[in-house]
Scaffold this motif. Structure first.
Motif, PDB file in Angstrom:
ATOM      1  N   GLY A   1       0.398   4.548   0.560  1.00  6.21           N
ATOM      2  CA  GLY A   1      -0.579   4.202   1.589  1.00  6.21           C
ATOM      3  C   GLY A   1      -1.016   2.759   1.510  1.00  6.21           C
ATOM      4  O   GLY A   1      -1.192   2.092   2.532  1.00  6.21           O
ATOM      5  N   MET A   2      -1.190   2.243   0.307  1.00  9.13           N
ATOM      6  CA  MET A   2      -1.614   0.852   0.130  1.00  9.13           C
ATOM      7  C   MET A   2      -0.564  -0.107   0.695  1.00  9.13           C
ATOM      8  O   MET A   2      -0.887  -1.049   1.422  1.00  9.13           O
ATOM      9  N   ALA A   3       0.709   0.137   0.339  1.00  8.69           N
ATOM     10  CA  ALA A   3       1.775  -0.764   0.761  1.00  8.69           C
ATOM     11  C   ALA A   3       1.978  -0.733   2.267  1.00  8.69           C
ATOM     12  O   ALA A   3       2.193  -1.778   2.901  1.00  8.69           O
ATOM     13  N   VAL A   4       1.905   0.455   2.869  1.00  8.01           N
ATOM     14  CA  VAL A   4       2.080   0.549   4.318  1.00  8.01           C
ATOM     15  C   VAL A   4       0.940  -0.145   5.041  1.00  8.01           C
ATOM     16  O   VAL A   4       1.145  -0.858   6.027  1.00  8.01           O
ATOM     17  N   VAL A   5      -0.287   0.033   4.556  1.00  6.07           N
ATOM     18  CA  VAL A   5      -1.443  -0.646   5.161  1.00  6.07           C
ATOM     19  C   VAL A   5      -1.257  -2.163   5.117  1.00  6.07           C
ATOM     20  O   VAL A   5      -1.426  -2.857   6.122  1.00  6.07           O
ATOM     21  N   ALA A   6      -0.918  -2.698   3.939  1.00  4.86           N
ATOM     22  CA  ALA A   6      -0.756  -4.150   3.802  1.00  4.86           C
ATOM     23  C   ALA A   6       0.388  -4.674   4.652  1.00  4.86           C
ATOM     24  O   ALA A   6       0.286  -5.748   5.264  1.00  4.86           O
ATOM     25  N   GLY A   7       1.496  -3.922   4.708  1.00  5.36           N
ATOM     26  CA  GLY A   7       2.637  -4.352   5.509  1.00  5.36           C
ATOM     27  C   GLY A   7       2.325  -4.386   6.994  1.00  5.36           C
ATOM     28  O   GLY A   7       2.643  -5.361   7.685  1.00  5.36           O
ATOM     29  N   VAL A   8       1.685  -3.335   7.501  1.00  3.94           N
ATOM     30  CA  VAL A   8       1.327  -3.290   8.923  1.00  3.94           C
ATOM     31  C   VAL A   8       0.270  -4.337   9.237  1.00  3.94           C
ATOM     32  O   VAL A   8       0.329  -5.021  10.265  1.00  3.94           O
ATOM     33  N   TRP A   9      -0.706  -4.491   8.339  1.00  3.90           N
ATOM     34  CA  TRP A   9      -1.767  -5.478   8.553  1.00  3.90           C
ATOM     35  C   TRP A   9      -1.180  -6.885   8.664  1.00  3.90           C
ATOM     36  O   TRP A   9      -1.614  -7.683   9.492  1.00  3.90           O
TER      37      TRP A   9
ATOM     38  N   PRO B   1      -6.704   8.822   0.024  1.00  8.79           N
ATOM     39  CA  PRO B   1      -7.077   7.885  -1.038  1.00  8.79           C
ATOM     40  C   PRO B   1      -6.269   6.597  -1.085  1.00  8.79           C
ATOM     41  O   PRO B   1      -6.837   5.513  -1.214  1.00  8.79           O
ATOM     42  N   SER B   2      -4.946   6.691  -0.970  1.00  5.31           N
ATOM     43  CA  SER B   2      -4.141   5.466  -1.078  1.00  5.31           C
ATOM     44  C   SER B   2      -4.327   4.564   0.138  1.00  5.31           C
ATOM     45  O   SER B   2      -4.314   3.325   0.017  1.00  5.31           O
ATOM     46  N   ILE B   3      -4.521   5.132   1.313  1.00  5.42           N
ATOM     47  CA  ILE B   3      -4.785   4.336   2.510  1.00  5.42           C
ATOM     48  C   ILE B   3      -6.152   3.660   2.391  1.00  5.42           C
ATOM     49  O   ILE B   3      -6.305   2.476   2.725  1.00  5.42           O
ATOM     50  N   ALA B   4      -7.141   4.393   1.890  1.00  4.51           N
ATOM     51  CA  ALA B   4      -8.471   3.812   1.684  1.00  4.51           C
ATOM     52  C   ALA B   4      -8.405   2.647   0.703  1.00  4.51           C
ATOM     53  O   ALA B   4      -9.023   1.589   0.931  1.00  4.51           O
ATOM     54  N   LEU B   5      -7.653   2.812  -0.383  1.00  2.60           N
ATOM     55  CA  LEU B   5      -7.511   1.730  -1.361  1.00  2.60           C
ATOM     56  C   LEU B   5      -6.840   0.514  -0.723  1.00  2.60           C
ATOM     57  O   LEU B   5      -7.218  -0.636  -1.001  1.00  2.60           O
ATOM     58  N   GLY B   6      -5.830   0.757   0.118  1.00  2.00           N
ATOM     59  CA  GLY B   6      -5.156  -0.357   0.792  1.00  2.00           C
ATOM     60  C   GLY B   6      -6.093  -1.108   1.714  1.00  2.00           C
ATOM     61  O   GLY B   6      -6.082  -2.349   1.753  1.00  2.00           O
ATOM     62  N   MET B   7      -6.921  -0.384   2.462  1.00  2.00           N
ATOM     63  CA  MET B   7      -7.861  -1.026   3.369  1.00  2.00           C
ATOM     64  C   MET B   7      -8.893  -1.839   2.598  1.00  2.00           C
ATOM     65  O   MET B   7      -9.237  -2.965   2.980  1.00  2.00           O
ATOM     66  N   ILE B   8      -9.380  -1.300   1.482  1.00  2.00           N
ATOM     67  CA  ILE B   8     -10.370  -2.011   0.674  1.00  2.00           C
ATOM     68  C   ILE B   8      -9.753  -3.263   0.053  1.00  2.00           C
ATOM     69  O   ILE B   8     -10.369  -4.335   0.029  1.00  2.00           O
ATOM     70  N   LEU B   9      -8.511  -3.140  -0.436  1.00  2.00           N
ATOM     71  CA  LEU B   9      -7.855  -4.299  -1.049  1.00  2.00           C
ATOM     72  C   LEU B   9      -7.651  -5.412  -0.032  1.00  2.00           C
ATOM     73  O   LEU B   9      -7.916  -6.591  -0.328  1.00  2.00           O
TER      74      LEU B   9
END
Length: 309
Positions: free
Chosen positions: A270-278, A75-83
């Motif tokens: 998950g959101m923060a890691v997605v945004a940081g890596v992106w 869920p948190s990774i999905a939210l990060g990708m959507i954001l």
């Protein structure tokens, strides 16, 4: 190791205030490269602009939603990708479009229009797709995010600096000419520095969970560039315009996403890691794509070899 949905990354509140200021300065720098003519230019290429805007705000979030389901992202990774998909582009897209020998005028205009529209569309888009997601929606609702509050935050760090930058560019052209390039590079450098700081301050979490998000970010980023290109191609745009649209859709302002994650989601793992890596991968992938395109002229590009009498 805790599940990624249960961790919260730490970021000093004082540092977050500074990051908001840096991001506002970044938007001010983008606006210094914007003129009223960029908005009027839309009237001369409405089809290309419409395709690019639709690809960013309609198609990319939908494609991202589908990718999160396909990957069965937590869920948190999905939210990060959507954001991230709902974030506007940054001015690095204009630099990459120039390197790719694409339509820079279209790129600049799309950046200006997209950032203006994102003030309203970004929180609405995110709330819609996050609330629709079968596994991420319960987590999203538990956060009790108020889209109006997020919109107000976006107005403060995007809208106001953007308007001030445009006014400065129009009313103070000499000052703008002196500060435009230093402001652009300084703000971009500071933003990268703060992303690095966020990563360094939570290095253990990034090491633990980067493997979970790296494949998702790489696929997501590739799909973002491909979404822009295929939308442009399907609509009949020439290669010169397709390169600009592809880069505009592919480059997302992950720094803005990171600010919102720490401001409204408590640094959700998950959101923060997605945004940081992106934030890092997006620039690497964009530079590689632009360099590859830049090796050959774009079909439909204006002929610059002719010289006037």
């Amino acid at each position: 190791m805790l599940p990624v949905d249960e961790i919260r990354l730490n970021f000093n509140p004082a540092s977050l205030v500074i990051l908001n200021v840096v991001l506002g300065f970044l938007m001010f720098g983008i606006a210094l490269d914007t003129r009223g003519a960029d908005f009027r230019r839309v009237l001369r290429m409405p089809w290309a602009m419409g395709v690019g805007i639709a690809a960013q705000f309609l198609v990319l979030p939908a494609v991202t939603f589908g990718l999160t389901l396909l990957l069965q992202a937590s869920p948190s990774i999905a939210l990060g990708m959507i954001l991230v998909a709902c974030c506007p582009p940054g001015n690095v897209s204009n630099i990459l479009t120039h390197r790719a020998r694409g339509n820079v005028a279209l790129s600049v205009s799309m950046t200006a229009i997209s950032n203006a529209l994102s003030i309203v569309l970004m929180p609405l888009n995110f709330a819609f797709w996050a609330g629709l997601h079968p596994t991420a929606a319960p987590l999203f609702r538990s956060i009790a995010l108020d889209p109006a509050e997020m919109a107000g935050h976006i107005v403060a760090i995007i809208g106001i600096p953007f308007v001030l930058g445009i006014v400065c560019a129009e009313k103070l052209p000499r000052l703008t000419a002196r500060i435009r390039k230093p402001a652009r590079f300084l703000s971009f450098f500071c933003l990268i520095a703060f992303i690095l700081g966020a990563v360094a301050g939570n290095w253990r979490y990034f090491l633990d969970y980067v493997g979970l998000v790296l494949l998702a970010v790489v696929l997501h980023d590739a799909l973002a560039f491909l979404t822009g290109y295929l939308c442009a191609r399907a609509s009949g745009l020439q290669d010169y315009d397709r390169r600009a649209v592809s880069i505009e859709v592919g480059i997302r302002n992950a720094g803005l996403g990171l600010v919102l994650i720490f401001s409204f989601f408590g640094g959700l793992g998950g959101m923060a890691v997605v945004a940081g890596v992106w934030g890092f991968w997006d620039i690497i992938a964009g530079l590689a794509l632009a360099s590859w395109w830049g090796r050959k002229p774009a079909e439909g590009a204006p002929d610059t070899t002719e010289t006037g009498a």
